[in-house]
Design a protein around this motif. Structure first.
Motif, PDB file in Angstrom:
ATOM      1  N   VAL A 156       1.058  -1.230  -0.115  1.00 36.63           N
ATOM      2  CA  VAL A 156       0.037   0.082   0.105  1.00 36.63           C
ATOM      3  C   VAL A 156       0.912   1.212   0.043  1.00 36.63           C
ATOM      4  CG1 VAL A 156      -1.741   1.327   1.228  1.00 36.63           C
ATOM      5  CG2 VAL A 156      -1.651  -1.206   1.150  1.00 36.63           C
ATOM      6  N   GLN A 172      -7.128  -1.244   5.394  1.00 34.58           N
ATOM      7  CA  GLN A 172      -6.340  -2.044   5.810  1.00 34.58           C
ATOM      8  C   GLN A 172      -6.517  -2.988   6.934  1.00 34.58           C
ATOM      9  OE1 GLN A 172      -4.179  -3.200   3.096  1.00 34.58           O
ATOM     10  NE2 GLN A 172      -2.573  -3.159   4.645  1.00 34.58           N
ATOM     11  N   VAL A 175      -9.008  -6.212   6.390  1.00 35.76           N
ATOM     12  CA  VAL A 175      -8.710  -7.176   5.762  1.00 35.76           C
ATOM     13  C   VAL A 175      -8.809  -8.502   6.585  1.00 35.76           C
ATOM     14  CG1 VAL A 175      -6.760  -8.451   4.695  1.00 35.76           C
ATOM     15  CG2 VAL A 175      -7.159  -5.848   4.303  1.00 35.76           C
ATOM     16  N   GLN A 250      -2.731  -2.465  -7.380  1.00 35.95           N
ATOM     17  CA  GLN A 250      -3.598  -3.398  -6.277  1.00 35.95           C
ATOM     18  C   GLN A 250      -4.924  -2.622  -5.846  1.00 35.95           C
ATOM     19  OE1 GLN A 250      -0.675  -4.813  -3.256  1.00 35.95           O
ATOM     20  NE2 GLN A 250      -0.938  -6.745  -4.274  1.00 35.95           N
ATOM     21  N   TYR A 251      -5.974  -3.219  -5.596  1.00 33.90           N
ATOM     22  CA  TYR A 251      -6.914  -2.622  -4.854  1.00 33.90           C
ATOM     23  C   TYR A 251      -7.498  -3.413  -3.632  1.00 33.90           C
ATOM     24  CZ  TYR A 251      -9.898  -6.104  -7.491  1.00 33.90           C
ATOM     25  OH  TYR A 251     -10.408  -7.415  -7.719  1.00 33.90           O
ATOM     26  N   LEU A 252      -8.322  -2.998  -2.815  1.00 28.12           N
ATOM     27  CA  LEU A 252      -8.825  -3.493  -1.760  1.00 28.12           C
ATOM     28  C   LEU A 252     -10.560  -3.489  -1.764  1.00 28.12           C
ATOM     29  CD1 LEU A 252      -7.741  -3.074   1.836  1.00 28.12           C
ATOM     30  CD2 LEU A 252     -10.048  -3.312   1.393  1.00 28.12           C
ATOM     31  N   ILE A 263      -6.853  -8.040  -0.222  1.00 28.96           N
ATOM     32  CA  ILE A 263      -6.068  -7.128  -1.433  1.00 28.96           C
ATOM     33  C   ILE A 263      -6.046  -7.885  -2.519  1.00 28.96           C
ATOM     34  CG2 ILE A 263      -4.027  -5.963  -1.794  1.00 28.96           C
ATOM     35  CD1 ILE A 263      -3.915  -5.363   0.951  1.00 28.96           C
TER      36      ILE A 263
END
Length: 278
Positions: A156, A172, A175, A250-252, A263
Motif C-alpha cells: 500500500v 487495511q 482485511v 492493487q485494490y482492496l 487485497i
C-alpha cells in the motif's frame, strides 16, 4: 207257450250287505287321486325350493358384503400406515433440523468469539494506523514536495493527502473480515458498505450502493488512477461492484463470501472505470 227257463245263479250270503261290496273305481276318481298326489308332491317341492332359495340367499348376501368390508378395512389400515410413516418422517426431519440448528448455533458462537477477538486486534491496529497517518499528514503539510512513503504494508502506497491515508488505513484494518450481502460492519461487509464506511472516516458521505457510488466525484481514466480512487465494475450508473485502489497495481475490496475483505491485483480483474472523491 212256455217261456224258457233262465238259470238262477245263487247269490253270496253277504251280497246284500253294502259294506262288503267291492267298489268299482271309475276313471274320474283315478284322475282325482293322481292329481292330489301330484299336487302334494309339487307343494313339497315348492316348499323345499323356497327353503333352499332362502337358505342360499343369505350366504350370497354375506359373500357380496364381505369383500366390501375387507376392502374398507384394508384402506383404513393402509391410510393408518401411511400416516404413521409420514409422522415418522416428519419427526426425523424435525430432529435433523434441530440437530443442524444446534450445530450451527454452536459454530456461530465460536465464530463470533473469534471475530470479536480479531476485531479488537484490528481496532488497535487501525488506531495506530490513524495516528501514524495523522503524523504523516502533518509532516506532508509542512513539506509539500515530499515524495510518498510506504505504510506498514509494503503493498500500500501512502499518498501525500492525509485524508486518503486515513481511508487506506481503515481499509487495511478490515482485511480478513467476512463478506455478507447487506452487512455494514464492524466485522462483516459487502463491497459498497465497506467503501462507504472508509470514506466516512474523513467526512465524505457516499451513497450506499455500487450503482450510485460509480456516479460521484470526478471520472478518472484507468491509466491515471491514484491511491484512494474508487474503482467500479459494470457500467457507470449500473455498477455491480466497487473497491478502492491502494497503489502498486492493487485494490482492496469486500470481494465475495469465499474471499471476504482482501487485497487483489487489478490485472487479474480489471475495473470498468474509476472516480475520485478526494
Amino acid at each position: 207257450m212256455k217261456q224258457p227257463l233262465v238259470p238262477v245263479v245263487p247269490m253270496s250270503h253277504t251280497a246284500h250287505i253294502r259294506s262288503h261290496r267291492k267298489p268299482r273305481r271309475t276313471a274320474t276318481s283315478t284322475i282325482a287321486v293322481r292329481a292330489g298326489v301330484a299336487g302334494g308332491v309339487l307343494s313339497t317341492l315348492a316348499v323345499a325350493g323356497a327353503s333352499s332359495a332362502a337358505n342360499a340367499a343369505e350366504p350370497v348376501t354375506q359373500t357380496l358384503e364381505l369383500p366390501t368390508l375387507t376392502a374398507d378395512l384394508a384402506a383404513q389400515v393402509a391410510q393408518s400406515a401411511d400416516a404413521t410413516q409420514q409422522a415418522a418422517a416428519n419427526y426425523q426431519l424435525r430432529a435433523e433440523r434441530d440437530a443442524a440448528a444446534a450445530e450451527a448455533a454452536k459454530q456461530a458462537k465460536a465464530d463470533l468469539a473469534e471475530a470479536e477477538k480479531k476485531a479488537e486486534a484490528r481496532k488497535k491496529a487501525a488506531e495506530e494506523a490513524r495516528q501514524a497517518a495523522a503524523e504523516r499528514a502533518a509532516r506532508d503539510a509542512e513539506r509539500p514536495s515530499l515524495t510518498t512513503t510506504t505504510t506498514a504494508s509494503a503493498s500500500v502506497s501512502a499518498p501525500s493527502s492525509g485524508s486518503v491515508a486515513t481511508v487506506l488505513a481503515f481499509l487495511q484494518a478490515q482485511v480478513g473480515d467476512a463478506y455478507v450481502m447487506g452487512a455494514t460492519g464492524p466485522n462483516a461487509w459487502d463491497c459498497s458498505s465497506l467503501v462507504q464506511a472508509a470514506f466516512k472516516q474523513v467526512g465524505v458521505d457516499l451513497p450506499r450502493v455500487s450503482q450510485d457510488q460509480s456516479m460521484v466525484g470526478t471520472d478518472i481514466p484507468l491509466s491515471q488512477i491514484q491511491a484512494g480512487d474508487i474503482l467500479y465494475w459494470g457500467g457507470k450508473g449500473s455498477a455491480y461492484h466497487v473497491g478502492v485502489y491502494i497503489g502498486n497495481g492493487q485494490y482492496l475490496d469486500a470481494a465475495n463470501p469465499s474471499k471476504g475483505v482482501v487485497i487483489q491485483d487489478l490485472s487479474g480483474y480489471p475495473a470498468s472505470g474509476a472516480v475520485r472523491v478526494l
